[in-house]
Enzyme design. Structure first.
Site, PDB file in Angstrom:
ATOM      1  N   PRO A   2       0.651  -1.316  -0.012  1.00 32.16           N
ATOM      2  CA  PRO A   2      -0.028   0.261   0.168  1.00 32.16           C
ATOM      3  C   PRO A   2       0.719   1.451  -0.260  1.00 32.16           C
ATOM      4  O   PRO A   2       1.832   1.361   1.074  1.00 32.16           O
ATOM      5  CB  PRO A   2      -0.674  -0.235   1.161  1.00 32.16           C
ATOM      6  CG  PRO A   2      -0.426  -1.666   1.790  1.00 32.16           C
ATOM      7  CD  PRO A   2       0.213  -1.674   1.171  1.00 32.16           C
ATOM      8  N   GLU A   3       0.945   1.883  -0.789  1.00 31.37           N
ATOM      9  CA  GLU A   3       1.010   3.642  -0.811  1.00 31.37           C
ATOM     10  C   GLU A   3       0.393   3.869  -0.696  1.00 31.37           C
ATOM     11  O   GLU A   3      -0.871   4.183  -0.517  1.00 31.37           O
ATOM     12  CB  GLU A   3       2.403   3.301  -2.492  1.00 31.37           C
ATOM     13  CG  GLU A   3       2.982   2.293  -1.905  1.00 31.37           C
ATOM     14  CD  GLU A   3       3.578   2.712  -3.096  1.00 31.37           C
ATOM     15  OE1 GLU A   3       4.267   3.518  -4.327  1.00 31.37           O
ATOM     16  OE2 GLU A   3       4.715   1.284  -3.935  1.00 31.37           O
TER      17      GLU A   3
END
Length: 277
Positions: A2-3
């Site tokens: 996840p970014e």
DNA sequence: AACGATCCCTGTTGGC
DNA sequence: TGCCAACAGGGATCGT
């Protein structure tokens, strides 16, 4: 992993489910998930009975304001995921945190590798937390080219490493840093301080475009790491990645093989033809 | 101060 | 087929 785009999509789901609700019950089952509080119990005690005023985001951190001045900070790490479910839904393995809201819905945090966390901070603790050390948000508050140039002035570290430094701009991780550098046709090993004004301008535009497109596509779900949206669906953005995870495959622009180098311990993917030194 | 190395953790993968 | 080492990486911390 996840970014910013994946955290932003998570934030939207959580905001819809949580804002205006009261926490009826909370349970935290993993000391590492609560490592920024004194104990798992402390997180539970600080949450129960509180109402949720807002669900925000800064970089890759979720920032949730409670009605008593405390702030819930959540980070997905590299394998974390929030889900919004009914209480009778099957509890998946590695579920470390469950909050039950006053409409009966549950917010669950599932995180196999435990790089993520859930914390409840007072104002003082928040000011000393990682959130306080973040640079401007890459989506909502991307600095102008001139400001980025002054940030980069005199820096000898490779631009890839500087993009991962959350104090410069917050929200980029390994995937979108590589993608933005490709879109801007910049070699990841270029020293940050050597970038021209035109190059920084291109990089700025590329960062914005890469992040916006990823959000539109529902985020990036990689084969090996099942990032899923809070509704359980996979994102579609991996199909448009130009370089990340494509070592040896043909460049979508010129056809030559994508290269891989390691920068600051992170794999870095680029096209040697389109992104020359 | 800037920069790089190291550590944490576990599911998946690749080599033998 | 089965086993095990290597790998993935965000952020904190430490050494240079």
């Amino acid at each position: 992993m996840p970014e910013l785009p994946e955290v932003e999509i998570t934030r939207r789901h959580l905001a819809e489910a949580m804002v205006g609700r009261k926490v009826q019950a909370a349970s935290l089952h993993h000391a590492r998930t609560s490592r920024y509080n004194a104990s798992p119990d402390e997180v539970e005690v600080l949450l129960v009975g509180r109402s949720i005023q807002s669900v925000g985001r800064l970089g890759k951190f979720l920032v949730i304001e409670l009605d008593d001045g405390h702030t819930v900070v959540g980070h997905l790490g590299m394998s974390g995921r929030f889900s919004v479910t009914s209480p009778d839904a099957n509890v998946e393995p590695h579920t470390h945190f469950i909050a039950t809201l006053d409409d009966g819905k549950q917010i669950r945090f599932i995180d196999p590798r435990t790089f993520g966390f859930v914390a409840v901070f007072d104002a003082e603790a928040l000011a000393e937390s990682g959130v306080a050390r973040l640079g401007r948000d890459a989506l909502l508050d991307l600095p102008e080219t001139a400001e980025l140039l002054s940030f980069l002035q005199g820096r000898s570290a490779p631009i890839k490493a500087l993009l991962l430094d959350q104090r410069l701009v917050s929200g980029l991780g390994n995937i979108y840093a590589d993608e933005a550098l490709f879109m801007a046709a910049l070699n990841p090993l270029l020293a940050g301080g050597d970038l021209t004004s035109d190059q920084v301008d291109r990089l700025r535009d590329s960062i914005a475009r890469v992040l916006e497109e990823a959000i539109e596509n529902g985020g990036t779900t990689l084969d090996d790491l099942a990032y899923l949206l809070p509704d359980g669906k996979a994102g579609d953005n991996m199909s448009v990645l130009a370089v990340y995870g494509r070592t040896g495959e043909p460049c979508r622009r010129c056809g030559s093989g994508i290269d891989r180098v390691v920068v600051r311990g992170r794999s870095t993917h680029f096209c040697p033809e389109c992104q020359p030194q």
